[in-house]
Design a protein around this motif. Structure first.
Motif, mmCIF file in Angstrom:
data_model
loop_
_atom_site.group_PDB
_atom_site.id
_atom_site.type_symbol
_atom_site.label_atom_id
_atom_site.label_comp_id
_atom_site.label_asym_id
_atom_site.label_seq_id
_atom_site.Cartn_x
_atom_site.Cartn_y
_atom_site.Cartn_z
ATOM 1 N N VAL A 1 -1.069 6.515 5.971
ATOM 2 C CA VAL A 1 -1.210 7.174 4.873
ATOM 3 C C VAL A 1 -0.901 8.613 4.752
ATOM 4 C CG1 VAL A 1 -3.743 7.711 4.940
ATOM 5 C CG2 VAL A 1 -2.589 7.183 2.701
ATOM 6 N N GLY B 1 -8.724 3.503 6.794
ATOM 7 C CA GLY B 1 -7.530 2.843 6.498
ATOM 8 C C GLY B 1 -6.349 3.219 7.449
ATOM 9 N N ILE C 1 0.961 -1.255 -0.160
ATOM 10 C CA ILE C 1 -0.085 0.029 0.008
ATOM 11 C C ILE C 1 0.720 1.363 -0.058
ATOM 12 C CG2 ILE C 1 -1.629 1.196 1.304
ATOM 13 C CD1 ILE C 1 -2.841 -1.339 -0.029
ATOM 14 N N ASP C 2 1.917 1.337 0.776
ATOM 15 C CA ASP C 2 2.859 2.499 0.730
ATOM 16 C C ASP C 2 3.501 2.769 -0.729
ATOM 17 O OD1 ASP C 2 2.229 3.070 3.476
ATOM 18 O OD2 ASP C 2 4.184 1.988 4.195
ATOM 19 N N ASP D 1 -6.843 8.015 -2.130
ATOM 20 C CA ASP D 1 -7.213 6.784 -1.014
ATOM 21 C C ASP D 1 -7.055 5.534 -1.770
ATOM 22 O OD1 ASP D 1 -7.801 5.845 1.300
ATOM 23 O OD2 ASP D 1 -9.862 6.815 1.565
ATOM 24 N N TYR D 2 -7.397 4.734 -1.078
ATOM 25 C CA TYR D 2 -7.210 3.032 -1.447
ATOM 26 C C TYR D 2 -8.067 2.180 -0.743
ATOM 27 C CZ TYR D 2 -4.320 2.069 2.443
ATOM 28 O OH TYR D 2 -3.853 1.996 3.740
ATOM 29 N N ILE E 1 0.275 4.084 -2.892
ATOM 30 C CA ILE E 1 0.087 5.590 -2.393
ATOM 31 C C ILE E 1 1.306 6.417 -2.663
ATOM 32 C CG2 ILE E 1 -0.981 7.137 -0.727
ATOM 33 C CD1 ILE E 1 -3.019 5.004 -1.842
ATOM 34 N N THR F 1 2.793 9.293 4.159
ATOM 35 C CA THR F 1 3.095 9.463 2.674
ATOM 36 C C THR F 1 2.607 10.634 1.968
ATOM 37 O OG1 THR F 1 2.663 7.000 2.983
ATOM 38 C CG2 THR F 1 2.678 7.880 0.770
ATOM 39 N N HIS F 2 1.466 10.916 2.252
ATOM 40 C CA HIS F 2 1.179 12.473 1.669
ATOM 41 C C HIS F 2 1.916 13.535 1.951
ATOM 42 C CE1 HIS F 2 -2.017 10.692 -0.845
ATOM 43 N NE2 HIS F 2 -2.726 10.270 0.156
#
Length: 235
Positions: A198, A194, A87-88, A99-100, A91, A201-202
């Motif tokens: 995240v 989630g 996931i990392d 989003d995921y 994204i 990451t953003h």
């Protein structure tokens, strides 16, 4: 609100559309990456549900190309990923996903995530506000962000929707320390399901676009054990 579903598994696409249409959304479907680009260009949607593994262009490439389109439309992108995908990585790549959701997923959860993303559009659409700091200007109404280069010159910042809203959140209260939970509530809403990472990451992606040295941030700073804060010193 128009939603484009990009999913090559017909049963999954139909299930998603069924649940979304029950909630009053208008949906279209396509099965591969090239079709997704074409449909986006013909009639840009408000949100795209984009499977990672689709024929032709994969989801990451589709996402990247959509973000590069010279269009005033800037849809939210919700990525669908198979269980076990990194996931990392998904994204974190500079593709612009907001989003995921991991397969297999609950249709009700997916609808909640869609609503959480679109709710931000409705909320910001009611306000006309400009945030200014020594080096940045954000216009919420026009959805524009610029870096101030000199007294009479500025340059546009190429931000994804979520990066724009993240910077706007920071600029709305310079110096305030935001923890992950507060940023998630502000940007995704209470429907977020989630991983809190995240946010990190953003933040990293935003730093790459606004910081002179992302490894040693000047503007978006980490407050150890607390969260993040925005400062814009005159340098």
């Amino acid at each position: 609100m128009e939603i484009l579903i990009v999913e090559d598994e017909v049963e999954i696409a139909q299930l998603i559309q069924l649940y979304l249409e029950k909630e009053g959304f208008s949906c279209r479907q396509c099965r591969d990456g090239l079709s997704a680009i074409q449909v986006f260009q013909e009639l840009p949607p408000d949100l795209i549900i984009l499977d990672l593994m689709i024929p032709g262009l994969d989801g990451l490439e589709v996402c990247a190309r959509i973000r590069q389109q010279p269009s005033c439309s800037d849809p939210y992108i919700l990525m669908l990923t198979a269980k076990g995908e990194e996931i990392d990585r998904i994204i974190g790549l500079s593709t612009g996903a907001d989003d995921y959701v991991v397969k297999p997923f609950s249709p009700k959860e997916l609808v909640a995530r869609v609503r959480a993303l679109l709710r931000r559009t409705l909320r910001h659409g009611k306000h006309s506000q400009i945030y200014r700091t020594p080096h940045f200007v954000i216009n919420l109404e026009q959805h524009s962000a610029r870096r101030i280069v000199s007294t009479n010159q500025s340059a546009p910042l190429d931000l994804t929707t979520l990066e724009f809203e993240l910077l706007a959140t920071f600029m709305s209260e310079p110096g305030r320390v935001w923890n992950r939970t507060q940023l998630i509530d502000k940007l995704w809403g209470s429907d977020f399901y989630g991983d809190e990472r995240v946010v990190d990451t953003h933040i990293a992606r935003l730093r790459k676009k606004i910081e002179p040295d992302p490894a040693n941030p000047t503007f978006v700073k980490t407050v150890i054990g607390a969260g993040y804060k925005f400062e814009d010193p005159i340098i």
